[in-house]
Design a protein around this motif. Structure first.
Motif, mmCIF file in Angstrom:
data_model
loop_
_atom_site.group_PDB
_atom_site.id
_atom_site.type_symbol
_atom_site.label_atom_id
_atom_site.label_comp_id
_atom_site.label_asym_id
_atom_site.label_seq_id
_atom_site.Cartn_x
_atom_site.Cartn_y
_atom_site.Cartn_z
ATOM 1 N N HIS A 255 0.869 -1.079 -0.073
ATOM 2 C CA HIS A 255 -0.105 0.109 0.170
ATOM 3 C C HIS A 255 0.953 1.442 0.216
ATOM 4 O O HIS A 255 1.952 1.082 0.604
ATOM 5 C CB HIS A 255 -0.837 -0.017 1.250
ATOM 6 C CG HIS A 255 -0.451 -0.395 2.380
ATOM 7 N ND1 HIS A 255 -0.112 -1.707 2.765
ATOM 8 C CD2 HIS A 255 0.131 0.400 3.427
ATOM 9 C CE1 HIS A 255 0.220 -1.576 4.159
ATOM 10 N NE2 HIS A 255 0.539 -0.428 4.525
ATOM 11 N N SER B 109 1.089 5.634 -1.300
ATOM 12 C CA SER B 109 0.590 7.293 -0.967
ATOM 13 C C SER B 109 1.820 8.213 -1.098
ATOM 14 O O SER B 109 2.846 7.750 -1.610
ATOM 15 C CB SER B 109 0.238 7.358 0.536
ATOM 16 O OG SER B 109 1.400 7.474 1.246
ATOM 17 N N LYS C 47 -11.043 1.529 -1.196
ATOM 18 C CA LYS C 47 -12.111 2.442 -1.781
ATOM 19 C C LYS C 47 -11.375 2.988 -2.886
ATOM 20 O O LYS C 47 -11.852 3.572 -3.904
ATOM 21 C CB LYS C 47 -12.348 3.696 -0.883
ATOM 22 C CG LYS C 47 -13.113 3.144 0.424
ATOM 23 C CD LYS C 47 -13.557 4.505 1.100
ATOM 24 C CE LYS C 47 -13.778 3.863 2.610
ATOM 25 N NZ LYS C 47 -12.980 4.539 3.618
ATOM 26 N N THR C 48 -9.900 2.885 -3.004
ATOM 27 C CA THR C 48 -9.007 3.731 -4.110
ATOM 28 C C THR C 48 -8.690 2.908 -5.153
ATOM 29 O O THR C 48 -8.176 1.745 -4.712
ATOM 30 C CB THR C 48 -8.106 4.383 -3.175
ATOM 31 O OG1 THR C 48 -8.665 5.237 -2.155
ATOM 32 C CG2 THR C 48 -7.245 5.336 -4.040
ATOM 33 N N THR C 49 -8.723 3.221 -6.402
ATOM 34 C CA THR C 49 -8.182 2.357 -7.154
ATOM 35 C C THR C 49 -6.782 2.538 -7.490
ATOM 36 O O THR C 49 -6.383 3.820 -7.185
ATOM 37 C CB THR C 49 -8.877 2.333 -8.726
ATOM 38 O OG1 THR C 49 -8.682 3.870 -9.213
ATOM 39 C CG2 THR C 49 -10.572 2.374 -8.615
ATOM 40 N N THR D 265 -6.509 -5.451 -2.400
ATOM 41 C CA THR D 265 -7.620 -4.909 -3.299
ATOM 42 C C THR D 265 -8.186 -6.192 -3.989
ATOM 43 O O THR D 265 -9.452 -5.940 -4.560
ATOM 44 C CB THR D 265 -7.055 -3.997 -4.358
ATOM 45 O OG1 THR D 265 -6.178 -4.708 -5.424
ATOM 46 C CG2 THR D 265 -6.341 -2.780 -3.656
ATOM 47 N N ASP E 148 -6.401 3.977 2.974
ATOM 48 C CA ASP E 148 -7.707 2.948 3.303
ATOM 49 C C ASP E 148 -7.103 1.953 4.298
ATOM 50 O O ASP E 148 -7.941 1.341 5.127
ATOM 51 C CB ASP E 148 -8.070 2.257 1.983
ATOM 52 C CG ASP E 148 -8.704 3.040 0.809
ATOM 53 O OD1 ASP E 148 -8.983 4.524 1.389
ATOM 54 O OD2 ASP E 148 -8.693 2.792 -0.375
ATOM 55 N N MET F 74 -2.997 10.579 -7.634
ATOM 56 C CA MET F 74 -2.785 11.439 -6.434
ATOM 57 C C MET F 74 -1.043 11.375 -6.183
ATOM 58 O O MET F 74 -0.882 12.384 -5.668
ATOM 59 C CB MET F 74 -3.282 10.423 -5.262
ATOM 60 C CG MET F 74 -3.578 11.101 -3.926
ATOM 61 S SD MET F 74 -3.816 9.847 -2.533
ATOM 62 C CE MET F 74 -5.113 8.863 -2.945
ATOM 63 N N GLU G 49 -6.375 6.034 -9.474
ATOM 64 C CA GLU G 49 -6.564 7.236 -8.466
ATOM 65 C C GLU G 49 -5.345 7.291 -7.641
ATOM 66 O O GLU G 49 -4.963 8.484 -7.533
ATOM 67 C CB GLU G 49 -8.066 6.892 -7.528
ATOM 68 C CG GLU G 49 -8.991 6.910 -8.510
ATOM 69 C CD GLU G 49 -10.344 6.339 -7.694
ATOM 70 O OE1 GLU G 49 -11.456 6.720 -7.966
ATOM 71 O OE2 GLU G 49 -10.200 5.799 -6.595
ATOM 72 N N LEU G 50 -4.755 6.224 -7.344
ATOM 73 C CA LEU G 50 -3.680 6.236 -6.202
ATOM 74 C C LEU G 50 -2.441 7.035 -7.030
ATOM 75 O O LEU G 50 -1.676 7.732 -6.433
ATOM 76 C CB LEU G 50 -3.222 4.912 -5.625
ATOM 77 C CG LEU G 50 -2.068 4.661 -5.140
ATOM 78 C CD1 LEU G 50 -2.243 5.340 -3.655
ATOM 79 C CD2 LEU G 50 -2.059 3.243 -4.504
ATOM 80 N N PHE H 13 -4.132 1.957 -1.373
ATOM 81 C CA PHE H 13 -3.946 3.317 -0.860
ATOM 82 C C PHE H 13 -3.850 3.103 0.688
ATOM 83 O O PHE H 13 -4.754 2.861 1.245
ATOM 84 C CB PHE H 13 -4.931 4.124 -1.188
ATOM 85 C CG PHE H 13 -4.716 5.347 -0.385
ATOM 86 C CD1 PHE H 13 -3.761 5.981 -0.506
ATOM 87 C CD2 PHE H 13 -5.878 6.049 0.107
ATOM 88 C CE1 PHE H 13 -3.564 7.360 0.498
ATOM 89 C CE2 PHE H 13 -6.053 7.324 0.798
ATOM 90 C CZ PHE H 13 -4.676 7.924 0.942
#
Ligand code: NAP
Ligand code: F7E
Length: 323
Positions: A180, A182, A302-304, A246, A225, A311, A307-308, A222
């Motif tokens: 994971h 970020s 929640k985050t694909t 995921t 999450d 970000m 999207e990650l 992410f």
């Protein structure tokens, strides 16, 4: 009355996100900070929570400091996130990795047993324990076969957690978290190395990106999450182990494609392979089944990945522009 939590590894990626989550839930958050000669609080600052955390000096290698941290914090919940967590380094410092990432877990469990055996304990276990995978989709019943000194140390940490649960009735859980990431992921890990390079290349500050084996696959989520799942595990009636993932896997190559194409570049024009970055033994593919977490904890990612990555690229562009 507010609950107290003690987090080891509070200065790391997950420690920062977990602190933020627990503060939002009204916890008094204590963070164990190992002495470093340079600033290690930048992630807490990035999330705007540095002033709200009570920092306690200590080290997973020093049992006495963990006992003191337990006494000072009077923690009801202990999250053991501290580790030498970079897989590649674990071949260069295998003994140190075994001590911090492996035996450090027993130090923390002993500190709990000696001070407050009722405290609940979260151990940061990992998908790296599956290593040379025995099943194409890994869940809580899949046998382990770690492929690095890091994976081996984590496997010890996982089993000593299970052992304290079975031996002393400790409320101890192992969260088997898949990768994971970020915007505050360490720059040595591949996703952040890529998003930082995308920002630098786009802004004309770096010509190329050198990577190792880009055909390996990971189940990336992410971090924001995933820390929610850590907390949920300690709120259950019974301690148990959970896979957090995921349920999708992507190659490093495809991840590069997503990141470069977001800024209008073709990764093939910039990525070069450096054989020196290949690992002595590799985890070729990981893919987790988070079904148990969904049923028992009501948790799901929640985050694909897309999207990650967006970000992370956007955060790195802002950072590089400011530097
Ligand atoms: P990270 O960013 O590398 O953070 C590791 C933390 O451990 C840092 O705060 C570090 O402090 C601290 N630490 C290192 N040695 C220590 C010692 N001797 N005593 C006390 N603290 C020490 O890792 P992360 O990504 O947040 O991961 C958190 C935990 O989850 C780790 O245990 C990791 O192995 C595990 N995990 C991570 C993932 C993932 O994909 N991120 C997946 C599964 C499991 P300094 O900042 O001072 O170095
Ligand atoms: O590598 C390949 C590399 O270092 C991912 C840790 O948080 O997740 C992390 O471990 C893949 C590997 O993460 C480069 O060979 C190619 O196949 O980002 P990574 P990791 O090893 O999966 C687990 C779940 C943890 O528990 C760990 O603590 O990417 N790869 N080229 C590269 N990796 C890096 N770092 N750098 C490269 O240049």
């Amino acid at each position: 009355m507010n609950k107290q939590a003690l987090i080891t590894g509070v200065t790391g990626q997950d420690g920062a996100y977990l602190s933020k989550l627990l503060l939002e839930k009204g916890y008094e958050v204590f963070g164990l900070v190992a002495r470093r000669s340079s600033d290690s609080l930048w992630r807490l600052r990035y999330l705007g929570i540095e002033q709200q955390i009570k920092l306690l000096e200590g080290d997973l290698l020093d049992l006495s400091s963990l006992i003191r941290a337990m006494e000072e914090s009077e923690a009801d919940e202990v999250y053991n996130l501290g580790a030498q967590s970079f897989v590649a380094t674990s071949w260069k410092q295998p003994i140190f990795t075994a001590q911090v990432t492996g035996v450090g877990v027993t130090h923390m469990l002993e500190a709990i047993r000696l001070t407050n055996p009722k405290a609940r304990f979260y151990q940061a276990s990992t998908s790296e324990m599956y290593g040379l995978i025995k099943e194409s989709v890994q869940d809580e019943n899949t046998p382990f076969h770690p492929r690095s000194p890091y994976g081996v140390a984590k496997l010890y940490g996982h089993w000593i957690t299970v052992n304290y649960r079975e031996s002393f009735d400790t409320f101890a859980v192992g969260g088997i978290l898949f990768n994971h990431e970020s915007p505050i992921r360490g720059i040595e890990f591949v996703t952040r190395k890529v998003t930082d390079a995308v920002a630098r290349i786009k802004l004309g500050k770096q010509p190329k990106l050198y990577l190792g084996n880009i055909d390996t696959k990971r189940d990336w989520g992410f971090a924001g999450d995933y820390v929610e799942a850590m907390w949920l595990m300690l709120q259950q009636d019974r301690p148990d182990d959970y896979v957090i993932a995921t349920g999708k896997t992507t190659s490093v190559r495809n991840m590069c494609e997503i990141a470069f194409s977001y800024v209008g570049l073709n990764y093939q024009d910039y990525v070069e392979i450096d054989p020196a970055l290949y690992r002595p033994a590799e985890v070729e593919i990981l893919l987790g089944n988070p079904a148990k977490a969904k049923v028992n904890l009501g948790w799901e990612a929640k985050t694909t990945l897309e999207e990650l990555i967006v970000m992370m690229v956007e955060a790195d562009i802002k950072r590089v522009e400011k530097a």
